[in-house]
Each structure stands twice: as C-alpha cells, then as structure tokens.
Design an enzyme around this catalytic site. Structure first.
Site, mmCIF file in Angstrom:
data_model
loop_
_atom_site.group_PDB
_atom_site.id
_atom_site.type_symbol
_atom_site.label_atom_id
_atom_site.label_comp_id
_atom_site.label_asym_id
_atom_site.label_seq_id
_atom_site.Cartn_x
_atom_site.Cartn_y
_atom_site.Cartn_z
ATOM 1 N N ASP A 80 5.576 9.344 -7.734
ATOM 2 C CA ASP A 80 4.222 8.812 -7.618
ATOM 3 C C ASP A 80 3.374 8.199 -8.610
ATOM 4 O OD1 ASP A 80 2.190 6.734 -5.619
ATOM 5 O OD2 ASP A 80 4.018 6.656 -4.079
ATOM 6 N N HIS A 129 -3.033 6.812 -5.175
ATOM 7 C CA HIS A 129 -1.370 5.971 -4.431
ATOM 8 C C HIS A 129 -0.613 7.405 -4.371
ATOM 9 C CE1 HIS A 129 2.576 4.085 -2.847
ATOM 10 N NE2 HIS A 129 1.775 3.762 -2.579
ATOM 11 N N ASN A 224 6.894 -4.231 1.123
ATOM 12 C CA ASN A 224 5.664 -5.033 1.546
ATOM 13 C C ASN A 224 6.204 -6.953 1.371
ATOM 14 O OD1 ASN A 224 4.490 -2.622 2.436
ATOM 15 N ND2 ASN A 224 3.204 -2.495 0.535
ATOM 16 N N SER A 289 4.392 1.908 1.544
ATOM 17 C CA SER A 289 4.053 3.145 1.094
ATOM 18 C C SER A 289 3.965 4.354 2.293
ATOM 19 C CB SER A 289 3.143 2.966 0.239
ATOM 20 O OG SER A 289 3.989 2.664 -1.011
#
Length: 419
Positions: A80, A129, A224, A289
């Site tokens: 990530d 994130h 998404n 996520s």
C-alpha cells in the site's frame, strides 16, 4: 489501464471518489494511478480517537471469535502507501525489519519537484491509506477506544509501493508481491485495483501465481466503479486464486459503489469503516479498500487456527461460511458477506471449494388424503362398536329393572292383610 484507489470517502457516496494523483507510463507501457489518491480532507493526522465500537466489529462476537484465534504468529503483508507505526495501536503490530519502500528514489510530484523520500522500511505514510488498511487487520487493543483489528495478534509487513503521486505501477506491485514472499508472508492484502478492463502484462500475474504456489492467501479489493451496475474485471482481484472482496453495508447488502462481477469471491463491511491514521487516532472512510483487509484479517485468524490448511482451503472456508441470501454465488457479493465467527467455528474439516447451501429445497408434494363418498371401513367399525356398547347398556338396564319389579311384586304378595 489505471491502477486506482479502492476507496470512496464519506457516505456511499458522501463525496465523489477523488483521484489526486497524476498518471504515468510505467515500464509495462500502461498508465497507473495511486492506490489511495483521494481527498482526505475529512481526516487529519493525528485525529481524534474513536471511543465506541465501530459497527463492523459490533456485528461480530469478538470474545467468541478470539477464543478460537487471534491471528498470533501470522504474517500479513500490506502492499500500500506505507504503515505509520507512530499510531500506538500499530507500533507493536508491525515488523519494521521486514518492511521496504519501493517508491523510486528519484520520484517527483505532479509539479516536477523531487519528493522527500520516506523511510526505507515502509513506515512512512503521508496518504494514510496503508495505515488505515493495516489497522483493520491487526490494530492492538488500546484504552479509550473500542476499535481494534480483527486479528489483533497478527503481524504486519509494511510494503510502501504507492503514494499520492501515483508512483505505483504494475511492475512495482509485482516486486512488492515477491518481497512479501521472501519475507514469509502468510497473507497478502492488496487494496488496489485497475480502473479499466485491461489486463496488465504477465509480470503481475506471474507474481500472484508465485505467491499462491507458496500457499499464501492473496486478498484484493474488487474496486469502487460499481455505481453504474456494470460488470468489469479488475486486477489483481480477478486473477485465478485471488480472493476478490466487494463492499457491504450495514444491511449486509452490496454497497452502491462496489464493483460487481463474476470474479467477486465474498463481501465484507466497507461503509463508514473506522481505522487508525498516521500519528494517532482514527477516522472513517468508505471503499472496498477497507473491505479487503477485513477479509485479510479473517484469513489470518483461520491460518493461525489451522496452520496446515492450504491457501485454497482457507479461501474456501471463508467463502463457504459467508452469510448469503441466495444459495449460489452471485455477481454482487460473491458467496456472501463474511461471517468471522462461523468461519472459525464451523470448521471440523477443510473444504476445497464452496458449495451451494441454505437454498429453498424442492420438496416432494404431500400425498393427498383419499376421498370416500361413503362410509369408510374405519367409520363402519366405530359405528358397530357404538351399537354394541349402547345395546349392552340397554340390556343391562332392562334386566336390572325387571329384577327390581319382580322383587317388589313378591313383597306385596307375601305381606299380611291390613285389619
């Protein structure tokens, strides 16, 4: 093809998915964007602690779950934007020595300015994130908050592969997966997805296959882009063997933004997901996520309890025990919304693949009762029995009455005459 964030901040949608990162041509000749290039205006670093228990954890009987497994000893690679260990709930959860920073050393921002390079061990997260993803998996319990990771004894391997300026590519993602293999990861979480239905060059698929061959569970967000309701493959989620995770809401239904497709394996909470942020505290966000690490945490729990199970058996267990509204797999939530407690308790033996269950079975029609226009044999027997009983009673009464009358007659005949 673009590699995009599998996040949607705010309510579903509270605000539009914002891509702040610039795209670039990677070594494979394909444009990619960051895994979390979003507007994080609702989060500050540090942020206020979340005092209550988030809804995604309220739906689980945590005491019962952790009586089965806490994920102890299981290593989860988070590929990530890095993991900030300054958040107290992550300080002891991260294996810093195994981390790596794969952002190019000469990386520049969208204005052409050289970026300040983060730590080489992957523990710098300016986007936030990766820190949120890691918290959902393995945040340690802490005073003042009801938030905790689903697998609070698992270990995070921080792999900083992307940033807000979109320096992550298919090539660096493949490198990150191979680093996770080298560092003995048991589970790999990839909260990134391709925005267009274009498959990357073989290097990424080959890295995924190498991880699967090492019996590593690979979990990836489905994406998404589901608002229009169309099916679209995303990568690496749609690679064979990868557990692709869609987002579900508080009603255990697909979140409106969650990408649908036949490749979806399961769904997990992905709306108003509270988690850790850099420097301390928490904030909430939406997106697949954050559904993916929920499932990665569950995979860590199953792996800790059943260390000899194969990655395919762990995935099948999660799919088989998911809560579903239809018996079969469907394009919206796969085999259903994951049920952590059931996955850890309905586990007498491993399964190789999920099967349909809990359907409305086609039962045999009941045998209709015979219709008799006349008297049935049973009715006739009952009638005759009644006649016998009644007749016997009448006969007994008649005999008794006659006896009484005869007695009285004899008494009157033998009585003396009155004078």
């Amino acid at each position: 093809m673009t590699l995009s964030p599998a996040t949607l901040s705010g309510d579903a949608p509270r605000r539009a998915l914002a891509l702040a990162a610039a795209t670039l041509l990677c070594s494979l000749g394909l444009p990619f964007t960051t895994a979390a290039a979003e507007d994080d205006s609702q989060c500050t670093y540090p942020d206020e602690p979340y005092e209550g228990r988030p809804w995604s954890l309220q739906r689980v009987q945590l005491d019962r779950l952790w009586a089965q497994s806490t994920g102890k000893g299981v290593r989860v690679a988070v590929i990530d934007t890095g993991v900030d260990v300054k958040n107290p709930q992550l300080t002891r959860a991260v294996d810093v020595k195994s981390g790596i920073n794969l952002i190019p050393k000469d990386a520049k921002d969208a204005n052409g300015n050289k970026l300040k390079r983060g730590k080489e061990d992957g523990t710098t997260d300016t986007v936030g994130h990766g820190t949120r993803v890691s918290g959902i998996i393995a945040a340690r319990p802490a005073k003042g908050t009801g938030f905790v990771g689903l697998a609070p004894d698992a270990v995070i391997i921080p792999i900083q592969q992307n940033d807000a300026d979109g320096h992550g590519t298919a090539a660096t993602l493949a490198t990150a997966i191979r680093h996770a293999i080298a560092k003995k990861a048991d589970v790999i979480n990839i909260s990134q997805d391709t925005a267009d239905a274009v498959e990357p060059a073989p290097a990424l698929r080959e890295a995924v296959e190498a991880a699967l061959a090492e019996e590593i569970v690979v979990v990836a967000s489905a994406g998404n882009d589901g608002m229009d309701g169309s099916d679209k493959k995303t990568y690496p989620a749609s690679y064979e063997g990868v557990l692709a995770v869609a987002a579900s809401d508080r009603n255990n239904e697909r979140a409106a933004f969650s990408q649908a497709g036949e490749f979806v394996g399961v769904a997990a909470p992905g709306v108003d997901m509270v988690s850790t942020v850099p420097l301390g505290g928490h904030c909430a966000d939406n997106g697949t996520s954050f559904s993916a690490p929920y499932v990665a945490g569950l995979a860590a729990l199953v792996k800790a309890k059943h260390p000899d199970w194969t990655q395919r058996q762990i995935v099948a267990q999660i799919e088989q025990t998911a809560e579903r509204s239809v018996a079969r797999r469907d394009r919206l939530v796969g085999w259903g919304v994951v049920d952590p407690v059931r996955a850890l308790t309905d586990d007498e033996k491993p399964v190789e693949k999920p099967v349909a269950r809990e359907a409305a079975l086609r039962a045999e029609a009941p045998t209709p009762a015979a219709v008799h226009l006349g008297e049935t044999p049973e009715q006739r027997t009952a009638r005759l029995a009644t006649y016998v009983v009644v007749s016997g009673g009448v006969l007994v009464a008649a005999i008794a009455g006659a006896a009484v009358a005869l007695r009285d007659h004899r008494r009157r005949r033998n009585a003396p005459a009155a004078r």
